[in-house]
Each structure stands twice: as C-alpha cells, then as structure tokens.
Design a protein around this motif. Sequence first.
Motif, mmCIF file in Angstrom:
data_model
loop_
_atom_site.group_PDB
_atom_site.id
_atom_site.type_symbol
_atom_site.label_atom_id
_atom_site.label_comp_id
_atom_site.label_asym_id
_atom_site.label_seq_id
_atom_site.Cartn_x
_atom_site.Cartn_y
_atom_site.Cartn_z
ATOM 1 N N LEU A 1 0.747 -1.418 0.038
ATOM 2 C CA LEU A 1 0.053 -0.150 -0.164
ATOM 3 C C LEU A 1 0.881 1.212 -0.020
ATOM 4 C CD1 LEU A 1 -2.694 -1.239 2.457
ATOM 5 C CD2 LEU A 1 -3.124 -0.033 0.345
ATOM 6 N N LYS A 2 0.478 2.166 -0.564
ATOM 7 C CA LYS A 2 1.006 3.335 -0.814
ATOM 8 C C LYS A 2 0.199 4.626 -0.194
ATOM 9 C CE LYS A 2 2.894 2.033 -5.266
ATOM 10 N NZ LYS A 2 3.020 2.485 -6.558
ATOM 11 N N PRO A 3 0.680 5.937 0.143
ATOM 12 C CA PRO A 3 -0.169 6.833 0.578
ATOM 13 C C PRO A 3 -1.239 7.418 -0.402
ATOM 14 C CG PRO A 3 1.997 7.423 1.177
ATOM 15 C CD PRO A 3 2.099 6.028 0.291
ATOM 16 N N GLU A 4 -0.936 7.265 -1.547
ATOM 17 C CA GLU A 4 -2.101 7.533 -2.652
ATOM 18 C C GLU A 4 -3.173 6.535 -2.744
ATOM 19 O OE1 GLU A 4 1.388 7.288 -3.189
ATOM 20 O OE2 GLU A 4 1.889 6.418 -5.152
ATOM 21 N N ASP A 5 -3.185 5.428 -1.907
ATOM 22 C CA ASP A 5 -4.213 4.528 -1.879
ATOM 23 C C ASP A 5 -5.283 5.104 -0.975
ATOM 24 O OD1 ASP A 5 -1.908 2.021 -2.424
ATOM 25 O OD2 ASP A 5 -3.206 2.568 -3.858
ATOM 26 N N THR A 6 -4.837 6.094 -0.251
ATOM 27 C CA THR A 6 -5.749 6.536 0.917
ATOM 28 C C THR A 6 -7.138 6.980 0.324
ATOM 29 O OG1 THR A 6 -4.057 7.215 2.221
ATOM 30 C CG2 THR A 6 -6.176 8.162 2.667
ATOM 31 N N ALA A 7 -8.257 6.453 0.634
ATOM 32 C CA ALA A 7 -9.616 6.892 0.357
ATOM 33 C C ALA A 7 -10.672 6.187 0.896
ATOM 34 C CB ALA A 7 -9.523 6.331 -1.355
ATOM 35 N N VAL A 8 -11.935 6.161 0.621
ATOM 36 C CA VAL A 8 -13.085 5.660 0.995
ATOM 37 C C VAL A 8 -13.152 4.535 -0.263
ATOM 38 C CG1 VAL A 8 -15.530 5.615 1.594
ATOM 39 C CG2 VAL A 8 -14.028 7.332 2.294
ATOM 40 N N TYR A 9 -13.276 3.345 0.266
ATOM 41 C CA TYR A 9 -13.313 2.229 -0.789
ATOM 42 C C TYR A 9 -14.834 1.723 -0.602
ATOM 43 C CZ TYR A 9 -8.484 1.980 -1.748
ATOM 44 O OH TYR A 9 -7.167 2.311 -2.172
ATOM 45 N N TYR A 10 -15.441 1.484 -1.825
ATOM 46 C CA TYR A 10 -16.924 1.186 -2.013
ATOM 47 C C TYR A 10 -16.838 -0.110 -2.815
ATOM 48 C CZ TYR A 10 -17.933 6.271 -0.720
ATOM 49 O OH TYR A 10 -18.060 7.194 -0.101
ATOM 50 N N CYS A 11 -18.001 -0.909 -2.303
ATOM 51 C CA CYS A 11 -18.245 -2.173 -3.088
ATOM 52 C C CYS A 11 -19.504 -1.869 -4.109
ATOM 53 C CB CYS A 11 -18.401 -3.193 -1.982
ATOM 54 S SG CYS A 11 -19.032 -4.698 -2.637
ATOM 55 N N ALA A 12 -19.535 -2.431 -5.066
ATOM 56 C CA ALA A 12 -20.577 -2.348 -5.960
ATOM 57 C C ALA A 12 -20.894 -3.286 -6.625
ATOM 58 C CB ALA A 12 -20.186 -1.105 -6.781
ATOM 59 N N ALA A 13 -22.333 -3.581 -6.896
ATOM 60 C CA ALA A 13 -22.664 -4.874 -7.669
ATOM 61 C C ALA A 13 -23.692 -4.464 -8.599
ATOM 62 C CB ALA A 13 -23.701 -5.282 -6.611
ATOM 63 N N ARG A 14 -23.504 -5.056 -9.922
ATOM 64 C CA ARG A 14 -24.170 -5.048 -11.174
ATOM 65 C C ARG A 14 -25.024 -6.159 -11.470
ATOM 66 N NH1 ARG A 14 -21.888 -3.935 -17.025
ATOM 67 N NH2 ARG A 14 -23.482 -2.827 -17.949
ATOM 68 N N THR A 15 -26.247 -5.911 -11.643
ATOM 69 C CA THR A 15 -27.177 -7.055 -11.704
ATOM 70 C C THR A 15 -27.081 -7.737 -13.069
ATOM 71 O OG1 THR A 15 -29.036 -5.487 -12.335
ATOM 72 C CG2 THR A 15 -28.596 -6.366 -9.872
ATOM 73 N N THR A 16 -25.785 -7.961 -13.541
ATOM 74 C CA THR A 16 -25.520 -8.451 -14.870
ATOM 75 C C THR A 16 -24.187 -9.277 -14.606
ATOM 76 O OG1 THR A 16 -25.019 -8.196 -17.243
ATOM 77 C CG2 THR A 16 -24.785 -6.392 -15.750
ATOM 78 N N SER A 17 -23.895 -10.193 -15.498
ATOM 79 C CA SER A 17 -22.537 -11.008 -15.425
ATOM 80 C C SER A 17 -21.508 -10.227 -15.872
ATOM 81 C CB SER A 17 -22.865 -12.354 -15.929
ATOM 82 O OG SER A 17 -23.201 -12.159 -17.242
#
Length: 123
Positions: A85-101
Amino acid sequence: QVQLVESGGGLVQAGGSLRLSCAASGRTFSAYAMGWFRQAPGKEREFVAAISWSRSTYYADSVKGRFTISRDNAKVTVYLQMNSLKPEDTAVYYCAARTTSVVSRLEGDYDYWGQGTQVTVSS
C-alpha cells in the motif's frame, strides 16, 4: 434489492497490507458482476477492480500487481486484498454490484453500492 456491507478498512503504514470484505445479500449474487471503487478527498470516485461471475478480473493500472479481487459465492462475499500500500491509496473504498454478469469500469453501470470503508495509508 441487494445490500452491500464493507469491512476491513483502517490505518496502515506504507508497504503494509489490508483485506477488504464486502458481504452481500441476495439470492442471485453469484450471477452479478462485482466491483471496488475508491474516492480520495477532493477527487472523483474511481474504478479499482472488478470481477465477473466466472471470476475474470480487471484492475486499474494504478493497482495492478498490488491488489487482488476475489469472490466466494458460498459466503456471498467479495474481497479486495491490498498489498504494498502507498499513501496515494488513501481513500474511502466502495463495493458495488451490477445485476448482470458483465463487468464494467464505469460507476454508472453499477446498481447497488455499499456505504464505504476508510483506508488510510501513512508514509
């Protein structure tokens, strides 16, 4: 309706590792494409990684070789292993789902979002 709950964020020193988890509800989770996005302070949300129903994976150039996305359909969970990990990876991380494959790098293509988990990397 799909609910996504992220966990695993925290404070880590540069060079360290974290594993984010995203627990999902929904009977058809295994058919969904899943993604991780992040938003740093003052910046727009950006694509990090995505995984298809068949476990094909895609990464942003900035994390390729350091991050690994995976999924456990039996546990209805998707993971993001983050190494070096690097300082520039600092962020809020979000998970997302797409209702398609079919995976996508575009946040507008995702139908459901988690609340986000903070990752802070100190130098």
